[in-house]
Design a protein around this motif. Structure first.
Motif, PDB file in Angstrom:
ATOM      1  N   ILE A  46       0.831  -1.196   0.000  1.00 32.24           N
ATOM      2  CA  ILE A  46       0.000   0.000   0.000  1.00 32.24           C
ATOM      3  C   ILE A  46       0.871   1.254   0.000  1.00 32.24           C
ATOM      4  CG2 ILE A  46      -1.863   1.226   1.176  1.00 32.24           C
ATOM      5  CD1 ILE A  46      -2.611  -1.534   0.037  1.00 32.24           C
ATOM      6  N   ILE A  47       1.905   1.257   0.812  1.00 33.21           N
ATOM      7  CA  ILE A  47       2.863   2.371   0.872  1.00 33.21           C
ATOM      8  C   ILE A  47       4.258   1.787   0.778  1.00 33.21           C
ATOM      9  CG2 ILE A  47       3.743   4.300   2.232  1.00 33.21           C
ATOM     10  CD1 ILE A  47       1.033   4.497   3.571  1.00 33.21           C
ATOM     11  N   LYS A  48       5.022   2.240  -0.176  1.00 35.81           N
ATOM     12  CA  LYS A  48       6.355   1.707  -0.410  1.00 35.81           C
ATOM     13  C   LYS A  48       7.416   2.700   0.044  1.00 35.81           C
ATOM     14  CE  LYS A  48       9.158  -0.399  -4.069  1.00 35.81           C
ATOM     15  NZ  LYS A  48       9.199  -0.739  -5.508  1.00 35.81           N
ATOM     16  N   GLU A  49       8.370   2.199   0.814  1.00 29.36           N
ATOM     17  CA  GLU A  49       9.474   3.026   1.297  1.00 29.36           C
ATOM     18  C   GLU A  49       8.960   4.274   2.007  1.00 29.36           C
ATOM     19  OE1 GLU A  49      12.649   2.182   1.219  1.00 29.36           O
ATOM     20  OE2 GLU A  49      12.193   0.315   0.181  1.00 29.36           O
ATOM     21  N   GLY A  50       8.031   4.063   2.955  1.00 29.06           N
ATOM     22  CA  GLY A  50       7.514   5.178   3.723  1.00 29.06           C
ATOM     23  C   GLY A  50       8.537   5.651   4.745  1.00 29.06           C
ATOM     24  N   LYS A  51       8.944   6.912   4.655  1.00 28.12           N
ATOM     25  CA  LYS A  51       9.924   7.488   5.565  1.00 28.12           C
ATOM     26  C   LYS A  51       9.370   8.804   6.078  1.00 28.12           C
ATOM     27  CE  LYS A  51      14.892   8.437   5.957  1.00 28.12           C
ATOM     28  NZ  LYS A  51      16.172   8.467   5.228  1.00 28.12           N
ATOM     29  N   PHE A  52       9.162   8.887   7.394  1.00 30.04           N
ATOM     30  CA  PHE A  52       8.512  10.050   7.978  1.00 30.04           C
ATOM     31  C   PHE A  52       9.521  10.926   8.708  1.00 30.04           C
ATOM     32  CE2 PHE A  52       5.485   6.477   8.065  1.00 30.04           C
ATOM     33  CZ  PHE A  52       4.544   6.973   7.168  1.00 30.04           C
ATOM     34  N   LEU A  53       9.308  12.236   8.581  1.00 30.21           N
ATOM     35  CA  LEU A  53      10.141  13.176   9.323  1.00 30.21           C
ATOM     36  C   LEU A  53       9.654  13.317  10.760  1.00 30.21           C
ATOM     37  CD1 LEU A  53      10.585  15.999   6.633  1.00 30.21           C
ATOM     38  CD2 LEU A  53      12.087  14.061   7.132  1.00 30.21           C
ATOM     39  N   ARG A  54       8.336  13.163  10.937  1.00 29.54           N
ATOM     40  CA  ARG A  54       7.761  13.246  12.287  1.00 29.54           C
ATOM     41  C   ARG A  54       6.754  12.119  12.492  1.00 29.54           C
ATOM     42  NH1 ARG A  54       5.282  18.981  13.547  1.00 29.54           N
ATOM     43  NH2 ARG A  54       3.963  18.400  11.758  1.00 29.54           N
ATOM     44  N   VAL A  55       6.828  11.490  13.666  1.00 33.91           N
ATOM     45  CA  VAL A  55       5.829  10.504  14.093  1.00 33.91           C
ATOM     46  C   VAL A  55       5.314  10.975  15.441  1.00 33.91           C
ATOM     47  CG1 VAL A  55       5.372   8.102  14.674  1.00 33.91           C
ATOM     48  CG2 VAL A  55       7.009   8.640  12.861  1.00 33.91           C
ATOM     49  N   LEU A  56       4.077  11.468  15.470  1.00 34.91           N
ATOM     50  CA  LEU A  56       3.556  12.146  16.660  1.00 34.91           C
ATOM     51  C   LEU A  56       2.243  11.515  17.116  1.00 34.91           C
ATOM     52  CD1 LEU A  56       4.104  15.845  15.499  1.00 34.91           C
ATOM     53  CD2 LEU A  56       5.599  14.478  16.965  1.00 34.91           C
ATOM     54  N   PRO A  57       2.064  11.384  18.432  1.00 37.52           N
ATOM     55  CA  PRO A  57       0.785  10.851  18.939  1.00 37.52           C
ATOM     56  C   PRO A  57      -0.291  11.923  18.915  1.00 37.52           C
ATOM     57  CG  PRO A  57       2.243  11.380  20.773  1.00 37.52           C
ATOM     58  CD  PRO A  57       3.036  11.641  19.518  1.00 37.52           C
ATOM     59  N   LEU A  58      -1.511  11.523  18.612  1.00 41.23           N
ATOM     60  CA  LEU A  58      -2.655  12.427  18.657  1.00 41.23           C
ATOM     61  C   LEU A  58      -3.223  12.469  20.067  1.00 41.23           C
ATOM     62  CD1 LEU A  58      -4.483  11.356  15.381  1.00 41.23           C
ATOM     63  CD2 LEU A  58      -3.510  13.615  15.821  1.00 41.23           C
ATOM     64  N   PRO A  59      -3.823  13.595  20.468  1.00 38.22           N
ATOM     65  CA  PRO A  59      -4.505  13.621  21.768  1.00 38.22           C
ATOM     66  C   PRO A  59      -5.751  12.757  21.718  1.00 38.22           C
ATOM     67  CG  PRO A  59      -4.932  15.644  20.542  1.00 38.22           C
ATOM     68  CD  PRO A  59      -3.900  14.871  19.755  1.00 38.22           C
ATOM     69  N   SER A  60      -6.395  12.597  22.865  1.00 34.77           N
ATOM     70  CA  SER A  60      -7.596  11.770  22.919  1.00 34.77           C
ATOM     71  C   SER A  60      -8.689  12.382  22.059  1.00 34.77           C
ATOM     72  CB  SER A  60      -8.082  11.631  24.366  1.00 34.77           C
ATOM     73  OG  SER A  60      -8.488  12.886  24.870  1.00 34.77           O
ATOM     74  N   GLU A  61      -9.691  11.576  21.731  1.00 37.36           N
ATOM     75  CA  GLU A  61     -10.751  12.019  20.840  1.00 37.36           C
ATOM     76  C   GLU A  61     -11.536  13.194  21.415  1.00 37.36           C
ATOM     77  OE1 GLU A  61     -13.218   8.791  19.754  1.00 37.36           O
ATOM     78  OE2 GLU A  61     -11.630   7.673  18.734  1.00 37.36           O
ATOM     79  N   ASN A  62     -11.562  13.314  22.741  1.00 39.08           N
ATOM     80  CA  ASN A  62     -12.360  14.356  23.385  1.00 39.08           C
ATOM     81  C   ASN A  62     -11.519  15.550  23.806  1.00 39.08           C
ATOM     82  OD1 ASN A  62     -14.653  12.638  23.217  1.00 39.08           O
ATOM     83  ND2 ASN A  62     -14.004  11.580  25.078  1.00 39.08           N
ATOM     84  N   TRP A  63     -10.366  15.731  23.178  1.00 38.75           N
ATOM     85  CA  TRP A  63      -9.471  16.797  23.626  1.00 38.75           C
ATOM     86  C   TRP A  63     -10.099  18.181  23.462  1.00 38.75           C
ATOM     87  CZ3 TRP A  63      -7.406  20.776  20.617  1.00 38.75           C
ATOM     88  CH2 TRP A  63      -7.630  20.679  19.252  1.00 38.75           C
ATOM     89  N   SER A  64     -10.872  18.395  22.406  1.00 38.72           N
ATOM     90  CA  SER A  64     -11.478  19.702  22.174  1.00 38.72           C
ATOM     91  C   SER A  64     -12.489  20.042  23.269  1.00 38.72           C
ATOM     92  CB  SER A  64     -12.152  19.742  20.805  1.00 38.72           C
ATOM     93  OG  SER A  64     -12.662  21.033  20.532  1.00 38.72           O
ATOM     94  N   ALA A  65     -13.266  19.046  23.699  1.00 34.20           N
ATOM     95  CA  ALA A  65     -14.236  19.278  24.772  1.00 34.20           C
ATOM     96  C   ALA A  65     -13.535  19.590  26.084  1.00 34.20           C
ATOM     97  CB  ALA A  65     -15.143  18.057  24.925  1.00 34.20           C
ATOM     98  N   LEU A  66     -12.384  18.948  26.317  1.00 40.03           N
ATOM     99  CA  LEU A  66     -11.641  19.211  27.537  1.00 40.03           C
ATOM    100  C   LEU A  66     -11.068  20.622  27.549  1.00 40.03           C
ATOM    101  CD1 LEU A  66      -9.726  15.821  27.941  1.00 40.03           C
ATOM    102  CD2 LEU A  66     -11.677  16.632  29.263  1.00 40.03           C
ATOM    103  N   VAL A  67     -10.644  21.115  26.379  1.00 38.12           N
ATOM    104  CA  VAL A  67     -10.119  22.474  26.297  1.00 38.12           C
ATOM    105  C   VAL A  67     -11.180  23.484  26.711  1.00 38.12           C
ATOM    106  CG1 VAL A  67      -9.291  24.260  24.705  1.00 38.12           C
ATOM    107  CG2 VAL A  67      -8.377  21.949  24.568  1.00 38.12           C
TER     108      VAL A  67
END
Length: 386
Positions: free
Chosen positions: A113-134
């Motif tokens: 599906i993706i060949k030779e995928g090389k990422f500059l950044r690998v970052l975790p997303l906040p929880s699904e309800n992060w906007s409500a918590l803000v």
């Protein structure tokens, strides 16, 4: 006689439950001999010896609570010494590293599906309800209300059960556009926002399995249960669908229970429906299973096709033990509604087809257990192999 057995080991407590199936209880007495490395069951002239795996050692003097349950066999509790692996599963964030090349395969057919995928950044997303918590934290209007967390080129954002990639990455295999199952034609990634939920699905070009969905014209969501990720230098090896689904979902349950002290999960499909309610009971289980003689092969096997004749007389698995309730066709609707409004329950979303696969896997696991171990209170009991 056939000596099929199941040994459920708890690593943290160093204790175990031994169940001997098909013990030919009609020809009592039955002699059971336990050493630190083996188990021997004999009745009359017949005798079966099972050698325990190297990582499990039994304390023979600790045996207690021997009882015979009709339909189950013999139950026995004992103390063991089992290796306490501190890291049984690796998380997706640990598997994907920046500046390293990966190949993404369709788990169902092995197509790239993706060949030779090389990422500059690998970052975790906040929880699904992060906007409500803000909104709860801010004394003024939410400054992020219109903000969307979308990856830029060569970014990879990791969510609960998925990862987000920028569709502009020059990583996809040439000639692999999105496939629209409703219209039966290919849809350009740079086209306008797709209106139908069905038309946002990202489908494997070869086998037509759903891999994810388009979040926007520039962002694609891939589910972790649908892709196999390997470093570019490693060759692709097939994994059975059942084994892969069990491993990935068990990994999600263990990761969230450890990071957020959450043990109850609502398994949802991409259609928004709740399919299964799961309660993680423990994640330190080591299962030892033996089929005994060939005549016992139809008795039970906890992981179905995972235990084959070429796997040897004894198989050992790391597993999580879960309680679950199916919610399809409005089953357990009141409980599902109660969990939906409970902040202690964490939702996990997968493709609807995968949710049904998981429900089948759980049901087969339950059916394979001795009858007395299949239920706990109003929940069904199952194991997921890691």
């Amino acid at each position: 006689m056939a000596g099929a057995l199941l040994l459920e080991v708890r690593r943290r407590t160093q204790s175990a439950l031994l169940v001997i199936r098909e013990a030919n209880l009609g020809s009592l007495p039955v002699d059971i001999s336990i050493t630190s490395t083996s188990l021997e069951v004999g009745s009359g002239e017949a005798c079966t010896t099972v050698m325990l795996p190297a990582e499990v050692r039994v304390a023979p003097s600790s045996c207690r609570g021997l009882r015979c349950l009709p339909g189950d066999g013999l139950h026995l509790r004992l103390q063991v010494q089992a290796g306490s692996d501190t890291k049984l599963v690796s998380t997706l964030s640990e598997s994907l590293k920046p500046q390293k090349s990966y190949v993404f395969y369709c788990q169902a057919c092995g197509d790239i599906i993706i060949k030779e995928g090389k990422f500059l950044r690998v970052l975790p997303l906040p929880s699904e309800n992060w906007s409500a918590l803000v909104e709860e934290w801010c004394c003024h209007p939410n400054p992020f209300v219109k903000s969307k967390l979308h990856p830029q080129k060569h970014d990879c954002f990791l969510g609960d059960t998925f990862f987000l990639l920028n569709s502009g990455n020059e990583l996809c295999v040439p000639g692999s556009p999105l496939y629209s199952p409703e219209t039966g034609r290919h849809t350009s990634q740079s086209g306008s926002t797709l209106k139908s939920k069905e038309n946002t699905r990202v489908i494997c070009k070869r086998c037509k399995t759903m891999l994810g969905e388009t979040v926007s014209s520039e962002t694609i969501k891939y589910y972790v249960t649908e892709l196999i990720i390997r470093p570019s230098e490693e060759s692709f090896s097939t994994v059975s669908r059942s084994q892969f689904v069990q491993s990935m979902i068990a990994q999600c349950l263990v990761e969230f229970s450890s990071a957020k002290s959450t043990f109850r999960f609502s398994i949802k499909g991409d259609d928004g429906k709740v399919y299964i309610l799961v309660w993680l009971l423990n994640s330190d289980t080591l299962l030892v299973e033996s089929l005994g003689s060939s005549s016992s092969h139809s008795v039970f096997t906890l992981f179905g096709d995972s235990l084959r004749p070429d796997s040897g007389p004894v198989a050992t698995w790391n597993a999580v033990k879960v309680l679950y309730q199916p919610c399809i066709k409005s089953r357990n609707k009141d409980l599902a509604d109660a969990w939906e409004n409970d902040i202690g329950v964490h939702p996990l979303t997968f493709p609807s087809e995968t949710c049904l696969e998981l429900l089948l896997i759980l049901g087969l696991s339950t059916a394979s257990l001795p009858p007395s171990l299949r239920c706990m209170n109003s929940f069904q009991v199952a194991f997921l192999k890691m």
